[in-house]
Design an enzyme around this catalytic site. Structure first.
Site, PDB file in Angstrom:
ATOM      1  N   GLU A 219       0.059  11.138  28.348  1.00 14.82           N
ATOM      2  CA  GLU A 219      -0.076   9.863  27.633  1.00 14.82           C
ATOM      3  C   GLU A 219      -1.442   9.257  27.950  1.00 14.82           C
ATOM      4  OE1 GLU A 219       0.413   7.566  25.569  1.00 14.82           O
ATOM      5  OE2 GLU A 219       2.168   8.315  24.556  1.00 14.82           O
TER       6      GLU A 219
ATOM      7  N   HIS B 237       5.116   5.669   3.713  1.00 12.30           N
ATOM      8  CA  HIS B 237       5.413   5.888   5.135  1.00 12.30           C
ATOM      9  C   HIS B 237       5.911   4.602   5.785  1.00 12.30           C
ATOM     10  CE1 HIS B 237       2.932   9.544   4.607  1.00 12.30           C
ATOM     11  NE2 HIS B 237       3.628  10.016   5.636  1.00 12.30           N
TER      12      HIS B 237
ATOM     13  N   LYS C  87       2.528   3.193  10.615  1.00 12.74           N
ATOM     14  CA  LYS C  87       1.473   4.188  10.365  1.00 12.74           C
ATOM     15  C   LYS C  87       0.115   3.492  10.280  1.00 12.74           C
ATOM     16  CE  LYS C  87       0.271   8.266   7.646  1.00 12.74           C
ATOM     17  NZ  LYS C  87      -0.056   9.036   8.867  1.00 12.74           N
TER      18      LYS C  87
HETATM   19  N1  LIG Z   1       1.034  16.881  10.864  1.00 11.60           N
HETATM   20  C1  LIG Z   1       2.283  16.422  10.777  1.00 11.60           C
HETATM   21  O1  LIG Z   1       3.215  17.132  10.342  1.00 11.60           O
HETATM   22  C2  LIG Z   1       2.569  15.036  11.236  1.00 11.60           C
HETATM   23  C3  LIG Z   1       1.546  14.266  11.702  1.00 11.60           C
HETATM   24  N2  LIG Z   1       1.790  13.026  12.226  1.00 11.60           N
HETATM   25  C4  LIG Z   1       0.641  12.353  12.811  1.00 11.60           C
HETATM   26  O2  LIG Z   1       0.787  12.379  14.227  1.00 11.60           O
HETATM   27  C5  LIG Z   1       0.145  11.255  14.799  1.00 11.60           C
HETATM   28  C6  LIG Z   1       1.094  10.514  15.718  1.00 11.60           C
HETATM   29  O3  LIG Z   1       2.130   9.950  14.944  1.00 11.60           O
HETATM   30  P1  LIG Z   1       3.285   9.063  15.635  1.00 11.60           P
HETATM   31  O4  LIG Z   1       3.949   9.865  16.690  1.00 11.60           O
HETATM   32  O5  LIG Z   1       4.077   8.498  14.534  1.00 11.60           O
HETATM   33  O6  LIG Z   1       2.400   7.908  16.309  1.00 11.60           O
HETATM   34  P2  LIG Z   1       2.718   7.065  17.628  1.00 11.60           P
HETATM   35  O7  LIG Z   1       1.776   5.912  17.590  1.00 11.60           O
HETATM   36  O8  LIG Z   1       4.182   6.814  17.733  1.00 11.60           O
HETATM   37  O9  LIG Z   1       2.307   8.066  18.803  1.00 11.60           O
HETATM   38  C7  LIG Z   1       0.997   8.373  19.167  1.00 11.60           C
HETATM   39  C8  LIG Z   1       0.978   8.473  20.670  1.00 11.60           C
HETATM   40  O10 LIG Z   1      -0.290   8.981  21.090  1.00 11.60           O
HETATM   41  C9  LIG Z   1      -0.636   8.299  22.277  1.00 11.60           C
HETATM   42  N3  LIG Z   1      -2.073   8.405  22.558  1.00 11.60           N
HETATM   43  C10 LIG Z   1      -3.106   7.746  21.979  1.00 11.60           C
HETATM   44  N4  LIG Z   1      -4.274   8.076  22.586  1.00 11.60           N
HETATM   45  C11 LIG Z   1      -3.953   8.969  23.557  1.00 11.60           C
HETATM   46  C12 LIG Z   1      -4.718   9.644  24.551  1.00 11.60           C
HETATM   47  N5  LIG Z   1      -6.051   9.490  24.662  1.00 11.60           N
HETATM   48  N6  LIG Z   1      -4.082  10.479  25.395  1.00 11.60           N
HETATM   49  C13 LIG Z   1      -2.733  10.672  25.308  1.00 11.60           C
HETATM   50  N7  LIG Z   1      -1.952  10.029  24.403  1.00 11.60           N
HETATM   51  C14 LIG Z   1      -2.564   9.192  23.543  1.00 11.60           C
HETATM   52  C15 LIG Z   1      -0.185   6.854  22.028  1.00 11.60           C
HETATM   53  O11 LIG Z   1      -0.084   6.116  23.241  1.00 11.60           O
HETATM   54  C16 LIG Z   1       1.158   7.086  21.359  1.00 11.60           C
HETATM   55  O12 LIG Z   1       2.218   7.168  22.278  1.00 11.60           O
HETATM   56  C17 LIG Z   1      -0.376  10.431  13.616  1.00 11.60           C
HETATM   57  O13 LIG Z   1      -1.726  10.752  13.398  1.00 11.60           O
HETATM   58  C18 LIG Z   1       0.496  10.900  12.464  1.00 11.60           C
HETATM   59  O14 LIG Z   1      -0.090  10.709  11.217  1.00 11.60           O
HETATM   60  C19 LIG Z   1       3.043  12.505  12.260  1.00 11.60           C
HETATM   61  C20 LIG Z   1       4.094  13.215  11.784  1.00 11.60           C
HETATM   62  C21 LIG Z   1       3.952  14.536  11.213  1.00 11.60           C
HETATM   63  O1  LIG Z   2       2.399   9.182  10.407  1.00 13.69           O
HETATM   64  C1  LIG Z   2       3.410   9.806   9.992  1.00 13.69           C
HETATM   65  O2  LIG Z   2       4.553   9.418  10.241  1.00 13.69           O
HETATM   66  C2  LIG Z   2       3.200  11.029   9.216  1.00 13.69           C
HETATM   67  N1  LIG Z   2       1.995  11.496   9.142  1.00 13.69           N
HETATM   68  C3  LIG Z   2       1.575  12.673   8.484  1.00 13.69           C
HETATM   69  C4  LIG Z   2       0.591  12.330   7.388  1.00 13.69           C
HETATM   70  O3  LIG Z   2      -0.298  11.485   7.614  1.00 13.69           O
HETATM   71  O4  LIG Z   2       0.680  12.898   6.305  1.00 13.69           O
HETATM   72  C5  LIG Z   2       2.711  13.559   8.058  1.00 13.69           C
HETATM   73  C6  LIG Z   2       3.990  12.857   7.689  1.00 13.69           C
HETATM   74  O5  LIG Z   2       3.908  12.442   6.366  1.00 13.69           O
HETATM   75  C7  LIG Z   2       4.361  11.746   8.627  1.00 13.69           C
END
Ligand SMILES: NC(=O)C1=CN([C@@H]2O[C@H](COP(=O)(O)OP(=O)(O)OC[C@H]3O[C@@H](n4cnc5c(N)ncnc54)[C@H](O)[C@@H]3O)[C@@H](O)[C@H]2O)C=CC1
Ligand SMILES: O=C(O)C1=N[C@H](C(=O)O)C[C@H](O)C1
Length: 270
Positions: free
Chosen positions: A37, A158, A162
């Protein structure tokens, strides 16, 4: 018996971080060896299982990626753009497969990730689901079949936490539509309309982003022509979908040569 790959989850307290940690802990094909984290986070120093509201799992959350990655064969990283760019260099030093789901990456982040991919396997995608990656193929095919009398609009929805827009997935779909049309997305993207915008420019690919409640992720690609509309839609209803895709990617990457890969490589979509 062969040992399964040891996995570190970054952004461990996040929506995806917790889902990824659970998915790895439940898997028979991988085991969790670390949870990272950001500095100052109140989970640092705590047992991950307890911090997630369950029983102790023996993994202490750390803010030291260098130490955590050194003992891992794979990193599942859904965190933040600057963090993912930094983690790419550290994962490459550790020769661990780095799966990046983080969206909102800018040109500088992408350059640093590309540099790291010269030394290690990196799988990066704005969406890790099979259905959505298949939809990019269909989008490209439809865009190639229809001329620019059909206006392409990409609408995504979303949850209200987000932080980036358009979503990484919407941009993937935009890239696919642009490829089908034989144009560069940067030349035709219209990423937000407000006020006296004038009429729509022929050939543009428009983006619209909705934010609300707990929507997991919904994407529509609309081809709007005279007298008809063709609509392609993907709805994600469970974040476990993305976590399972990410786990598949990190396992797939274990015997691959260093390089930059995406989910089309992992899923064999060509
Ligand atoms: N490619 C995919 O299939 C998907 C991508 N995402 C992406 O994943 C990312 C995270 O999404 P969520 O979990 O919803 O966000 P979130 O905000 O719930 O989680 C992000 C986490 O990263 C941590 N973080 C930030 N800087 C950090 C660092 N330097 N070192 C360690 N941890 C750090 C934050 O404290 C937080 O706990 C977003 O960019 C989202 O768009 C989300 C879902 C699916
Ligand atoms: O932030 C999210 O939640 C998600 N992020 C990804 C995106 O930016 O497309 C994938 C998914 O839709 C959920």
């Amino acid at each position: 018996m062969t040992e399964t790959p040891g996995i570190v989850v970054t952004g461990a307290s996040g929506r995806m971080g917790q889902m990824l940690a659970r998915t790895v802990m439940e898997s028979e094909r991988a085991h969790l060896v670390g949870a990272v984290e950001r500095e100052g986070h109140d989970w640092i120093g705590r047992d991950l299982g307890e911090a997630m509201g369950g029983t102790a799992c023996g993994i202490t959350v750390t803010d030291d990626p260098l130490e955590a990655f050194a003992k891992a064969q794979g990193i599942l990283d859904f965190s933040a753009p600057e963090a993912s760019a930094e983690f790419a260099g550290i994962a490459a030093q550790a020769r661990a497969v780095h799966v990046i789901g983080t969206t909102g990456l800018g040109p500088d982040h992408l350059d640093r990730i590309a540099a790291a991919a010269r030394h290690a396997v990196i799988v990066q995608a704005g969406n890790m689901s099979l259905g959505l990656n298949l939809l990019t193929k269909v989008t490209q095919m439809v865009a190639a079949a229809l001329d620019d009398e059909y206006d392409i609009e990409i609408v995504e929805a979303h949850h209200n936490r987000k932080v980036d827009a358009p979503s990484g997935t919407a941009l993937m779909l935009g890239e696919a539509a642009a490829a089908g049309r034989g144009v560069q997305l940067d030349d035709v993207a219209d990423r937000g309309r407000d006020g006296m915008t004038g009429p729509r420019r022929r050939g543009d690919i428009g983006f619209a982003a909705l934010r609300g409640g707990d929507i997991v992720g919904e994407h529509d690609v609309i081809f709007a022509g005279a007298g008809e509309r063709l609509m392609l839609r993907h709805v994600a209803s469970d974040r476990g979908l993305f976590a399972r895709g990410a786990l598949k990617a990190v396992l797939w990457g274990q015997d691959k040569k260093p390089g930059a890969y995406d989910m089309h490589d992992v899923l064999g979509l060509g």
